[in-house]
Design a protein around this motif. Structure first.
Motif, PDB file in Angstrom:
ATOM      1  N   ASP A  27       0.828  -1.206   0.000  1.00 20.81           N
ATOM      2  CA  ASP A  27       0.000   0.000   0.000  1.00 20.81           C
ATOM      3  C   ASP A  27       0.866   1.261   0.000  1.00 20.81           C
ATOM      4  O   ASP A  27       0.623   2.193  -0.763  1.00 20.81           O
ATOM      5  CB  ASP A  27      -0.994   0.007   1.152  1.00 20.81           C
ATOM      6  N   ALA A  55      -5.327  -5.544  -2.871  1.00 20.32           N
ATOM      7  CA  ALA A  55      -6.643  -5.022  -3.262  1.00 20.32           C
ATOM      8  C   ALA A  55      -6.863  -3.616  -2.715  1.00 20.32           C
ATOM      9  O   ALA A  55      -7.409  -2.749  -3.398  1.00 20.32           O
ATOM     10  CB  ALA A  55      -7.745  -5.959  -2.784  1.00 20.32           C
ATOM     11  N   ASP A  56      -6.408  -3.377  -1.496  1.00 18.93           N
ATOM     12  CA  ASP A  56      -6.558  -2.055  -0.879  1.00 18.93           C
ATOM     13  C   ASP A  56      -5.644  -1.018  -1.514  1.00 18.93           C
ATOM     14  O   ASP A  56      -5.922   0.171  -1.469  1.00 18.93           O
ATOM     15  CB  ASP A  56      -6.256  -2.122   0.620  1.00 18.93           C
ATOM     16  N   ALA A  60      -6.333   3.291  -9.225  1.00 21.68           N
ATOM     17  CA  ALA A  60      -7.437   3.177 -10.184  1.00 21.68           C
ATOM     18  C   ALA A  60      -6.961   3.181 -11.626  1.00 21.68           C
ATOM     19  O   ALA A  60      -7.688   2.753 -12.517  1.00 21.68           O
ATOM     20  CB  ALA A  60      -8.426   4.317  -9.960  1.00 21.68           C
ATOM     21  N   LEU A  79     -11.440 -11.411  -2.279  1.00 18.86           N
ATOM     22  CA  LEU A  79     -11.067 -10.058  -1.836  1.00 18.86           C
ATOM     23  C   LEU A  79     -10.671  -9.180  -3.020  1.00 18.86           C
ATOM     24  O   LEU A  79     -11.084  -8.020  -3.120  1.00 18.86           O
ATOM     25  CB  LEU A  79      -9.914 -10.130  -0.837  1.00 18.86           C
ATOM     26  N   LEU A  80      -9.877  -9.731  -3.913  1.00 19.43           N
ATOM     27  CA  LEU A  80      -9.448  -8.977  -5.083  1.00 19.43           C
ATOM     28  C   LEU A  80     -10.638  -8.649  -5.984  1.00 19.43           C
ATOM     29  O   LEU A  80     -10.767  -7.523  -6.470  1.00 19.43           O
ATOM     30  CB  LEU A  80      -8.388  -9.751  -5.858  1.00 19.43           C
ATOM     31  N   CYS A  81     -11.509  -9.603  -6.174  1.00 14.39           N
ATOM     32  CA  CYS A  81     -12.687  -9.383  -7.025  1.00 14.39           C
ATOM     33  C   CYS A  81     -13.590  -8.289  -6.466  1.00 14.39           C
ATOM     34  O   CYS A  81     -14.227  -7.561  -7.233  1.00 14.39           O
ATOM     35  CB  CYS A  81     -13.469 -10.678  -7.198  1.00 14.39           C
ATOM     36  N   GLY A  82     -13.631  -8.150  -5.166  1.00  9.65           N
ATOM     37  CA  GLY A  82     -14.419  -7.085  -4.558  1.00  9.65           C
ATOM     38  C   GLY A  82     -13.915  -5.708  -4.941  1.00  9.65           C
ATOM     39  O   GLY A  82     -14.666  -4.734  -4.965  1.00  9.65           O
ATOM     40  N   ARG A  83     -12.657  -5.616  -5.282  1.00 12.01           N
ATOM     41  CA  ARG A  83     -12.045  -4.336  -5.673  1.00 12.01           C
ATOM     42  C   ARG A  83     -12.138  -4.090  -7.177  1.00 12.01           C
ATOM     43  O   ARG A  83     -12.028  -2.958  -7.637  1.00 12.01           O
ATOM     44  CB  ARG A  83     -10.582  -4.350  -5.232  1.00 12.01           C
ATOM     45  N   SER A  86     -14.180  -1.219  -8.967  1.00 10.05           N
ATOM     46  CA  SER A  86     -13.714   0.167  -8.945  1.00 10.05           C
ATOM     47  C   SER A  86     -12.470   0.386  -9.803  1.00 10.05           C
ATOM     48  O   SER A  86     -11.919   1.481  -9.831  1.00 10.05           O
ATOM     49  CB  SER A  86     -13.442   0.615  -7.510  1.00 10.05           C
ATOM     50  N   LEU A  87     -12.052  -0.646 -10.509  1.00  3.22           N
ATOM     51  CA  LEU A  87     -10.900  -0.536 -11.405  1.00  3.22           C
ATOM     52  C   LEU A  87     -11.389  -0.528 -12.856  1.00  3.22           C
ATOM     53  O   LEU A  87     -11.161  -1.463 -13.613  1.00  3.22           O
ATOM     54  CB  LEU A  87      -9.922  -1.689 -11.178  1.00  3.22           C
TER      55      LEU A  87
END
Length: 108
Positions: A27, A55-56, A60, A79-83, A86-87
């Motif tokens: 991050d 993912a965090d 973008a 977890l990655l798919c949840g992000r 927004s990409l």
């Protein structure tokens, strides 16, 4: 890499084969590159915890993400798919040679 400070022109970062595993510092690292388009993190032994940090941290602007040949499973994939929603710029996602399982595939 933290010596570089914020770099608004770097678009390609290949960090494959460095064995980050949990990727806790990603991050801070990725925040330095807001224009990043290509991120290569293959063969780093990233675990589910590593995918959570990744993912965090994803900017973008990323259009290509390679996390192939790591060690994450369905939890990390979820977890990655949840992000991913927004990409909007993401065109290529390489998840090859990980153990995504049925739950990870269903999330995709």
């Amino acid at each position: 890499l933290s010596v570089m400070g914020t770099n608004t022109t770097l678009t390609h970062l290949e960090l494959g084969g460095n064995e980050f595993e949990d990727a806790g510092d990603l991050d801070a690292l990725l925040s330095q590159f807001p224009a990043l388009e290509f991120l290569g993190l293959n063969r780093n032994r990233l675990t589910d915890a590593g995918l959570m940090h990744l993912a965090d941290a994803l900017p973008a602007s990323v259009t290509h993400l390679d996390v192939s040949y790591n060690e994450f499973e369905s939890t990390g994939c979820i977890l990655l798919c949840g992000r991913l929603a927004s990409l909007a710029a993401l065109c290529t996602l390489d998840l090859g040679s990980n153990n995504l399982g049925n739950a990870g595939l269903a999330e995709l």
